[in-house]
Design a protein around this motif. Structure first.
Motif, PDB file in Angstrom:
ATOM      1  N   ARG A 201       0.813  -1.250   0.114  1.00  0.00           N
ATOM      2  CA  ARG A 201       0.205   0.104   0.000  1.00  0.00           C
ATOM      3  C   ARG A 201       0.783   1.414   0.110  1.00  0.00           C
ATOM      4  N   ASN A 202       1.890   1.193   0.792  1.00  0.00           N
ATOM      5  CA  ASN A 202       2.860   2.340   0.758  1.00  0.00           C
ATOM      6  C   ASN A 202       3.624   2.756  -0.671  1.00  0.00           C
ATOM      7  N   GLU A 203       4.022   1.454  -1.280  1.00  0.00           N
ATOM      8  CA  GLU A 203       4.413   1.489  -2.596  1.00  0.00           C
ATOM      9  C   GLU A 203       3.520   2.184  -3.523  1.00  0.00           C
ATOM     10  N   LEU A 204       2.227   1.933  -3.437  1.00  0.00           N
ATOM     11  CA  LEU A 204       1.395   2.560  -4.354  1.00  0.00           C
ATOM     12  C   LEU A 204       0.956   3.782  -4.007  1.00  0.00           C
ATOM     13  N   GLN A 205       0.677   4.037  -2.678  1.00  0.00           N
ATOM     14  CA  GLN A 205       0.550   5.690  -2.430  1.00  0.00           C
ATOM     15  C   GLN A 205       1.615   6.462  -2.728  1.00  0.00           C
ATOM     16  N   THR A 206       2.911   5.949  -2.671  1.00  0.00           N
ATOM     17  CA  THR A 206       4.060   7.108  -2.871  1.00  0.00           C
ATOM     18  C   THR A 206       4.503   6.705  -4.515  1.00  0.00           C
ATOM     19  N   ASP A 207       3.706   6.084  -5.153  1.00  0.00           N
ATOM     20  CA  ASP A 207       4.076   6.044  -6.626  1.00  0.00           C
ATOM     21  C   ASP A 207       5.285   5.517  -6.870  1.00  0.00           C
ATOM     22  N   LYS A 208       6.006   4.234  -6.210  1.00  0.00           N
ATOM     23  CA  LYS A 208       7.424   3.734  -6.329  1.00  0.00           C
ATOM     24  C   LYS A 208       7.274   2.942  -7.562  1.00  0.00           C
ATOM     25  N   PRO A 209       8.353   2.544  -8.078  1.00  0.00           N
ATOM     26  CA  PRO A 209       8.491   1.962  -9.262  1.00  0.00           C
ATOM     27  C   PRO A 209       7.967   0.533  -9.049  1.00  0.00           C
ATOM     28  N   ILE A 210       7.292  -0.074  -9.892  1.00  0.00           N
ATOM     29  CA  ILE A 210       6.826  -1.441  -9.897  1.00  0.00           C
ATOM     30  C   ILE A 210       7.917  -2.507  -9.745  1.00  0.00           C
ATOM     31  N   VAL A 211       8.021  -3.233  -8.722  1.00  0.00           N
ATOM     32  CA  VAL A 211       9.158  -4.175  -8.709  1.00  0.00           C
ATOM     33  C   VAL A 211       8.967  -5.493  -9.135  1.00  0.00           C
ATOM     34  N   PRO A 212       9.906  -6.316  -9.748  1.00  0.00           N
ATOM     35  CA  PRO A 212       9.551  -7.717  -9.941  1.00  0.00           C
ATOM     36  C   PRO A 212       9.034  -8.706  -8.618  1.00  0.00           C
ATOM     37  N   LEU A 213       8.266  -9.676  -9.198  1.00  0.00           N
ATOM     38  CA  LEU A 213       7.742 -10.518  -8.215  1.00  0.00           C
ATOM     39  C   LEU A 213       8.793 -11.220  -7.688  1.00  0.00           C
ATOM     40  N   VAL A 214       9.010 -11.792  -6.594  1.00  0.00           N
ATOM     41  CA  VAL A 214      10.012 -12.619  -5.651  1.00  0.00           C
ATOM     42  C   VAL A 214       9.842 -14.090  -5.787  1.00  0.00           C
ATOM     43  N   GLU A 215       8.606 -14.223  -5.325  1.00  0.00           N
ATOM     44  CA  GLU A 215       8.083 -15.476  -4.622  1.00  0.00           C
ATOM     45  C   GLU A 215       7.959 -16.578  -5.995  1.00  0.00           C
ATOM     46  N   LYS A 216       8.531 -17.791  -5.988  1.00  0.00           N
ATOM     47  CA  LYS A 216       8.279 -18.520  -7.197  1.00  0.00           C
ATOM     48  C   LYS A 216       7.039 -19.118  -7.275  1.00  0.00           C
ATOM     49  N   PHE A 217       6.341 -18.822  -8.115  1.00  0.00           N
ATOM     50  CA  PHE A 217       4.981 -19.528  -8.406  1.00  0.00           C
ATOM     51  C   PHE A 217       4.783 -19.837 -10.205  1.00  0.00           C
ATOM     52  N   VAL A 218       4.031 -20.377 -10.472  1.00  0.00           N
ATOM     53  CA  VAL A 218       3.830 -20.911 -11.901  1.00  0.00           C
ATOM     54  C   VAL A 218       3.890 -19.815 -13.015  1.00  0.00           C
ATOM     55  N   ASP A 219       3.661 -18.451 -12.374  1.00  0.00           N
ATOM     56  CA  ASP A 219       3.211 -17.406 -13.284  1.00  0.00           C
ATOM     57  C   ASP A 219       4.331 -16.513 -13.074  1.00  0.00           C
ATOM     58  N   THR A 220       5.359 -16.580 -12.305  1.00  0.00           N
ATOM     59  CA  THR A 220       6.163 -15.503 -11.827  1.00  0.00           C
ATOM     60  C   THR A 220       7.198 -14.853 -12.992  1.00  0.00           C
ATOM     61  N   ASP A 221       7.520 -16.042 -13.860  1.00  0.00           N
ATOM     62  CA  ASP A 221       8.459 -15.336 -14.815  1.00  0.00           C
ATOM     63  C   ASP A 221       7.569 -14.545 -16.007  1.00  0.00           C
ATOM     64  N   ILE A 222       6.557 -15.040 -16.249  1.00  0.00           N
ATOM     65  CA  ILE A 222       5.554 -14.174 -17.285  1.00  0.00           C
ATOM     66  C   ILE A 222       5.474 -12.949 -16.868  1.00  0.00           C
ATOM     67  N   TRP A 223       5.174 -12.922 -15.362  1.00  0.00           N
ATOM     68  CA  TRP A 223       5.008 -11.350 -14.853  1.00  0.00           C
ATOM     69  C   TRP A 223       6.196 -10.656 -15.115  1.00  0.00           C
ATOM     70  N   ASN A 224       7.231 -11.350 -14.747  1.00  0.00           N
ATOM     71  CA  ASN A 224       8.430 -10.385 -14.651  1.00  0.00           C
ATOM     72  C   ASN A 224       8.932  -9.835 -16.006  1.00  0.00           C
ATOM     73  N   GLN A 225       8.472 -10.923 -17.072  1.00  0.00           N
ATOM     74  CA  GLN A 225       8.941 -10.619 -18.326  1.00  0.00           C
ATOM     75  C   GLN A 225       7.878  -9.479 -19.078  1.00  0.00           C
ATOM     76  N   TYR A 226       6.706  -9.576 -18.290  1.00  0.00           N
ATOM     77  CA  TYR A 226       5.687  -8.274 -18.811  1.00  0.00           C
ATOM     78  C   TYR A 226       6.208  -7.094 -18.323  1.00  0.00           C
ATOM     79  N   LEU A 227       6.579  -6.995 -17.014  1.00  0.00           N
ATOM     80  CA  LEU A 227       7.261  -5.891 -16.244  1.00  0.00           C
ATOM     81  C   LEU A 227       8.441  -5.238 -17.151  1.00  0.00           C
ATOM     82  N   GLU A 228       9.310  -6.154 -17.722  1.00  0.00           N
ATOM     83  CA  GLU A 228      10.219  -5.655 -18.669  1.00  0.00           C
ATOM     84  C   GLU A 228       9.783  -5.134 -19.990  1.00  0.00           C
TER      85      GLU A 228
END
Ligand code: F6P
Ligand code: MG
Length: 441
Positions: free
Chosen positions: A66-93
């Protein structure tokens, strides 16, 4: 050739996207934190001290988000390994690659709203899966269930209507059957008013019997392709050979009352023989507060089955039977909880695209699906729906959606402007709806 228009984004100060990121999203996070607090003793009873530690951890991760959102911080990659983590992080790139140097990194108030909003729900999920042993907790479950309980009157009315109809359905003539078809479609449309994310997680339920309101609501249907749906399905029924299949896919949206309306529609399609098989698509993780997961789907059918009302419990029994016999199939796929627009599906999830191609008709329920169908862009109101789909044509499809975001295509010239003049918020209140079809004429 000019490319598609820009994405909706909170960078447009004053837009609905902006207000959503600024106000509604933090509210949803605050409610999620409260929910964890309220379940503290439950976590303790179940898991002892470990449950309490997990609750603390999840709360601190959500507060950080909530703090990242409200202070308009950069979107950070997901860290926890899950089935879709790599796809998300590629999309962020990929989002990074779309920015000019002066923009810096993707951020909450800069990047496409569709992306940041999906990302928020995916981060909520990350906070939970990073907090074992409460890593299977659905933070929104309580709200979804409450919505169902508060809609009891309407649920009873719908189930009664359906069961009465089933008794005489074989005797109806073409016209009567068509009328009933149009009714269940409209019920499913207005069921979409009841999502919980629009209200920042406040309850909106269907307290009164929706069946009595259908006539009064007709003027609010802005695009009405219901006749084309009837032509398509009644034609399938007429030309279908013995033993062959007419498959309708329903890409579900919200649990609670809306899900009941979708199941009523699906039952009607089978009972009327307009279809012989239904595929439902739900979400693999809790999503946009009220979206349906397999747990919600099974839970609701079980609730119906154990109801004291005989028509309601009959629906529960019949629907369980549809599942057992394979006429109803519930499916999920990670694509539905990725941030991609649907025009990317054939690339990102070719297996899902190929599965959808087998349908004779696909219903896409709700506002978020509409945003993904159209890419959540600033299209002119009059651009044809087919064009806004940007190449997404797996099978004939229809969006059944009440309007809750500032994107709408396929209107008549002047229609959008007229609405804006008389009702500045017409795009976002859920008051208006569409049945928007794309397929062969
Ligand atoms: O704008 C309101 C909102 O929360 C949008 O973020 C989203 O498009 C929509 O509601 C969810 O609605 P639905 O459940 O109909 O997809
Ligand atoms: Mg929803």
């Amino acid at each position: 050739m000019a490319g598609p228009p820009a994405s909706l984004s909170a960078r447009d100060v004053g837009s609905f996207a902006y207000l959503s990121v600024k106000d509604r999203s933090p509210q949803i996070l605050t409610k999620a934190i409260d929910t964890l607090h309220r379940h503290k003793s439950e976590f303790f009873e179940k898991h002892g001290e470990k449950g309490l530690e997990a609750e603390k951890k999840a709360i601190s991760l959500l507060s950080k988000l909530r703090n990242e959102l409200q202070t308009d911080k950069p979107i950070v990659p997901l860290v926890e390994k899950f089935v879709d983590t790599d796809i998300w992080n590629q999309y962020l790139e990929y989002q990074q690659s779309l920015l000019n140097e002066s923009d810096g990194k993707p951020r909450w108030f800069l990047s496409p709203w569709l992306f940041v909003e999906c990302y928020m729900y995916r981060r909520i999920h990350e906070a939970i899966i990073q907090s074992p042993p409460i890593d299977d907790f659905d933070i929104f479950k309580e709200l979804k269930d409450q919505n169902f309980f508060e809609s009891q009157e309407s649920v009873i009315a719908l189930c009664t209507h359906l069961q009465e109809l089933r008794k005489t359905i074989e005797d109806l003539d073409e016209n009567q059957l068509k009328n009933e078809f149009l009714k269940v479609l409209q019920i499913s449309l207005w069921g979409n008013k009841c999502d919980l994310s629009l209200s920042g997680g406040e309850h909106i339920s269907q307290k009164t019997n929706i069946m009595n309101s259908l006539e009064d609501l007709k003027p609010f249907i802005l695009v009405n392709d219901m006749d084309r749906l009837w032509s398509l399905l009644s034609n399938c029924k007429k030309t279908r050979e013995e033993e062959s299949v007419t498959q309708v896919d329903i890409v579900l949206d919200n649990s609670g009352f809306e899900l009941i309306t979708d199941l009523v529609l699906a039952d009607f399609l089978l009972s009327s023989k307009l279809a012989t098989k239904i595929h439902f698509y739900g979400k693999t993780i809790p999503w946009f507060v009220s979206d349906t997961t397999i747990h919600d789907f099974n839970w609701i059918i079980k609730q119906l089955k154990h109801s004291n009302n005989k028509w309601v419990s009959q629906c529960g029994v019949d629907w369980e039977d549809h599942i057992k016999t394979g006429r109803w199939v519930y499916l999920d796929h990670i694509f539905w909880t990725l941030p991609h627009e649907f025009s990317a599906m054939s690339q990102v999830a070719p297996d899902l695209y190929a599965a959808l191609q087998k349908a004779h008709l696909i219903f896409f329920k709700g506002d978020l699906n509409y945003r993904k169908l159209t890419g959540d862009r600033r299209w002119e109101f009059t651009i044809p729906f087919h064009e806004a789909l940007s190449g997404f044509h797996p099978a004939p499809l229809c969006s059944i959606r009440t309007l809750k975001a500032e994107v709408q295509v396929g209107l008549q010239p002047g229609q959008g402007e007229q609405l804006t003049a008389s009702e500045p918020n017409w795009l976002t209140t859920g008051k208006y709806g569409v049945f928007q079809f794309d397929g062969p004429l």
